[in-house]
Design a protein around this motif. Sequence first.
Motif, mmCIF file in Angstrom:
data_model
loop_
_atom_site.group_PDB
_atom_site.id
_atom_site.type_symbol
_atom_site.label_atom_id
_atom_site.label_comp_id
_atom_site.label_asym_id
_atom_site.label_seq_id
_atom_site.Cartn_x
_atom_site.Cartn_y
_atom_site.Cartn_z
ATOM 1 N N UNK A 237 6.041 19.775 -3.549
ATOM 2 C CA UNK A 237 6.850 17.890 -3.384
ATOM 3 C C UNK A 237 5.768 16.928 -2.825
ATOM 4 N N UNK A 238 5.262 16.019 -3.538
ATOM 5 C CA UNK A 238 4.852 15.093 -3.816
ATOM 6 C C UNK A 238 5.783 13.459 -3.301
ATOM 7 N N UNK A 239 5.674 12.846 -2.165
ATOM 8 C CA UNK A 239 6.383 11.995 -1.919
ATOM 9 C C UNK A 239 5.161 10.353 -1.389
ATOM 10 N N UNK A 240 5.881 9.688 -2.431
ATOM 11 C CA UNK A 240 5.024 8.581 -1.915
ATOM 12 C C UNK A 240 5.963 7.603 -1.053
ATOM 13 N N UNK A 241 5.107 6.910 -0.048
ATOM 14 C CA UNK A 241 5.705 5.829 0.783
ATOM 15 C C UNK A 241 4.872 4.530 0.922
ATOM 16 N N UNK A 242 5.605 3.860 0.780
ATOM 17 C CA UNK A 242 5.518 1.989 0.580
ATOM 18 C C UNK A 242 5.457 1.692 1.776
ATOM 19 N N UNK A 243 4.160 1.335 2.785
ATOM 20 C CA UNK A 243 3.739 0.990 3.501
ATOM 21 C C UNK A 243 4.573 -0.449 3.941
ATOM 22 N N UNK A 244 4.172 -0.764 3.136
ATOM 23 C CA UNK A 244 5.369 -2.174 3.607
ATOM 24 C C UNK A 244 6.584 -2.567 3.501
ATOM 25 N N UNK A 245 7.231 -1.649 2.228
ATOM 26 C CA UNK A 245 8.032 -1.342 2.295
ATOM 27 C C UNK A 245 9.237 -1.001 2.803
ATOM 28 N N UNK A 246 8.015 0.056 3.766
ATOM 29 C CA UNK A 246 8.689 1.212 4.710
ATOM 30 C C UNK A 246 9.002 2.065 4.006
ATOM 31 N N UNK A 247 9.289 2.269 2.573
ATOM 32 C CA UNK A 247 10.625 3.389 2.499
ATOM 33 C C UNK A 247 10.155 4.385 1.202
ATOM 34 N N UNK A 248 10.399 5.188 1.142
ATOM 35 C CA UNK A 248 9.884 6.299 0.196
ATOM 36 C C UNK A 248 9.971 5.522 -1.464
ATOM 37 N N UNK A 249 9.385 5.562 -2.631
ATOM 38 C CA UNK A 249 9.077 4.858 -3.645
ATOM 39 C C UNK A 249 9.267 5.761 -4.592
ATOM 40 N N UNK B 40 0.792 -1.619 0.315
ATOM 41 C CA UNK B 40 -0.195 0.211 0.498
ATOM 42 C C UNK B 40 0.664 1.052 -0.416
ATOM 43 N N UNK B 41 0.533 2.153 -1.402
ATOM 44 C CA UNK B 41 0.767 3.269 -0.695
ATOM 45 C C UNK B 41 0.289 4.702 -0.132
ATOM 46 N N UNK B 42 1.062 5.331 0.331
ATOM 47 C CA UNK B 42 0.414 6.317 0.884
ATOM 48 C C UNK B 42 1.290 7.741 0.121
ATOM 49 N N UNK B 43 0.790 9.093 -0.067
ATOM 50 C CA UNK B 43 0.787 10.074 -0.488
ATOM 51 C C UNK B 43 0.619 11.084 0.280
ATOM 52 N N UNK B 44 1.686 12.039 0.454
ATOM 53 C CA UNK B 44 2.493 12.825 1.358
ATOM 54 C C UNK B 44 2.518 14.062 0.309
ATOM 55 N N UNK B 45 1.981 15.263 0.358
ATOM 56 C CA UNK B 45 1.997 16.213 -0.030
ATOM 57 C C UNK B 45 2.707 17.293 0.975
ATOM 58 N N UNK B 46 3.514 18.400 -0.196
ATOM 59 C CA UNK B 46 4.468 19.106 1.258
ATOM 60 C C UNK B 46 4.197 20.684 0.108
ATOM 61 N N UNK B 47 3.673 21.283 0.314
ATOM 62 C CA UNK B 47 3.543 22.917 -1.023
ATOM 63 C C UNK B 47 4.569 23.300 0.679
ATOM 64 N N UNK B 48 5.213 25.032 0.229
ATOM 65 C CA UNK B 48 6.722 25.368 0.737
ATOM 66 C C UNK B 48 6.116 26.744 0.198
ATOM 67 N N UNK B 49 6.728 28.163 1.150
ATOM 68 C CA UNK B 49 6.592 28.631 0.126
ATOM 69 C C UNK B 49 8.265 29.436 1.213
ATOM 70 N N UNK B 50 8.628 30.909 0.044
ATOM 71 C CA UNK B 50 9.903 31.330 0.453
ATOM 72 C C UNK B 50 10.135 32.346 0.291
ATOM 73 N N UNK B 51 10.823 33.745 0.654
ATOM 74 C CA UNK B 51 11.372 35.380 0.533
ATOM 75 C C UNK B 51 10.391 35.164 -0.159
ATOM 76 N N UNK C 13 17.506 10.519 12.154
ATOM 77 C CA UNK C 13 17.528 9.301 11.477
ATOM 78 C C UNK C 13 17.113 7.648 11.996
ATOM 79 N N UNK C 14 16.884 8.071 13.548
ATOM 80 C CA UNK C 14 16.512 7.330 14.125
ATOM 81 C C UNK C 14 15.565 7.319 15.366
ATOM 82 N N UNK C 15 14.583 8.350 14.582
ATOM 83 C CA UNK C 15 13.643 8.379 14.985
ATOM 84 C C UNK C 15 12.374 8.314 13.651
ATOM 85 N N UNK C 16 12.642 8.698 12.512
ATOM 86 C CA UNK C 16 11.835 8.984 11.517
ATOM 87 C C UNK C 16 11.943 8.474 10.665
ATOM 88 N N UNK C 17 11.593 7.951 9.299
ATOM 89 C CA UNK C 17 11.645 7.650 8.326
ATOM 90 C C UNK C 17 11.923 8.180 7.079
#
Length: 460
Positions: free
Chosen positions: A231-243, A1-12, A168-172
């Motif tokens: 930025x769009x990040x896809x996370x595989x919940x079974x592989x536990x990694x960014x795909x 299963x894949x989870x979609x994470x959306x990050x919108x960013x503004x700057x300057x 690194x020890x606390x987050x995916x």
Amino acid sequence: MRKIIHIYHTNDLHSHLENWPRIVRFLQERRRLHEQAGEHVFVFDLGDHADRSHPMTEGSLGKRNVDLLNEVGCDAATIGNNEGITLPKEGLDHLYDHASFPIVLANLFHPNGERPKWALPSIVLTLAHDVKIGLTGATAFFSSAYEQLGWKLTPPVEELQKQSAKLKEQADILVILSHLGIYDDERIGREIPDADVVLGAHTHHLLHEGKEVNGTLLAAAGKFGYYVGHVTIEWDTEQKQVVHKQARVYKTSEDLEAPLNEQQQIQEYLDEGKQALNQPVVRLGESLTSEWFAPSPLPTLLCEGLREWCGADCAMLNAGVVLEGLQAGTVTKYDIHRVLPHPINPCLVELQGDELKEVLKQTLDDRLTHLAIKGLGFRGKVMGQFVYDRIDLDMESYSVKIDGQEIDPDKVYKLATLDMFAYGQFFPEIYRAPKKTHFMPEFLRDVMEWKLLHLRSHLS
């Protein structure tokens, strides 16, 4: 299963609030759509949202900018140099008193080594399926300016390395909020391999589809709210990694729909600033005009005040820094801000006579006079002709006098000028000068106000 994470960013944004109503509408609508689809969405700001060139920012010392970030649903932010070194220490220390989001900032400390209470070196956001996003951030390394204001700044990339090792020890997933510029962002990609995404700012770079460095995705959305990053990040919940991860930007003027009351909102921001700065300073018996390419009284008065403020032997500035004149009658803080909106500080430079003579010779170059300037705090259009105090130039005979005396090539003179000449390479002699004193947090408008008040008391 894949989870979609959306990050919108503004700057300057630099308080270009004419773009803000569209950005608010866009981000609020996007959050609603993503959440309806069961997707995670975050909004991050990367600093320099506040710029005291806008009256509303000036009138609230940036606190209204924080309100605007609250309104848009900002989830986290770091600071830029405009928040960091254009505000007095107390101003920055209380800027985020009412922020509804955390400030992620790893490299700012009090002189005793303690972190400000409002600045967190890193945070961890926990999502569904126990997916954790680690956030850390840092701001540009203007260490001497921060120290002069009563802060201690540490090298940013080194601090990010420390925080990333902990995360690194606390987050995916590791996301870095960077107000460091494109070159340091690329360095992060090379030296912090655990970073998944670096959201960049400071150098106003625009990466339409991001840039990958050593497996790290760099994203950046330019300046002034002309773009919003996504930025769009896809996370595989079974592989536990960014795909998969990707970046894009939306052009505010073309891709973002305007709210019905857009112009009203923009005008309200301006009116609010005018009202906040509607404080009488002095009453002028006659108008003080300002010309960019001819002698005029207001730049001359400012140049004299600059020399007196800095305790210098002489002074010089470019007339283009004074945007308008002042009309006879009551002069308010808003009037002075309108004339001198720049976040430019007075600067005292020590030069030998032969170096000072060379600088003054360069100021007579017509190409410099008509040069259009961007950056370095300048909020005007062109350089304009140079204005001097206690300096007499006759370059036909190559004669330079300081306070009526022929310049001594071996004597050290104290020159009062603008800090943009100390940072920029308009004058190599000033840029390389070993002894420069920056007056902070005062701006040119503070000098002008002081001079006008001093002039009134002298006349009375």
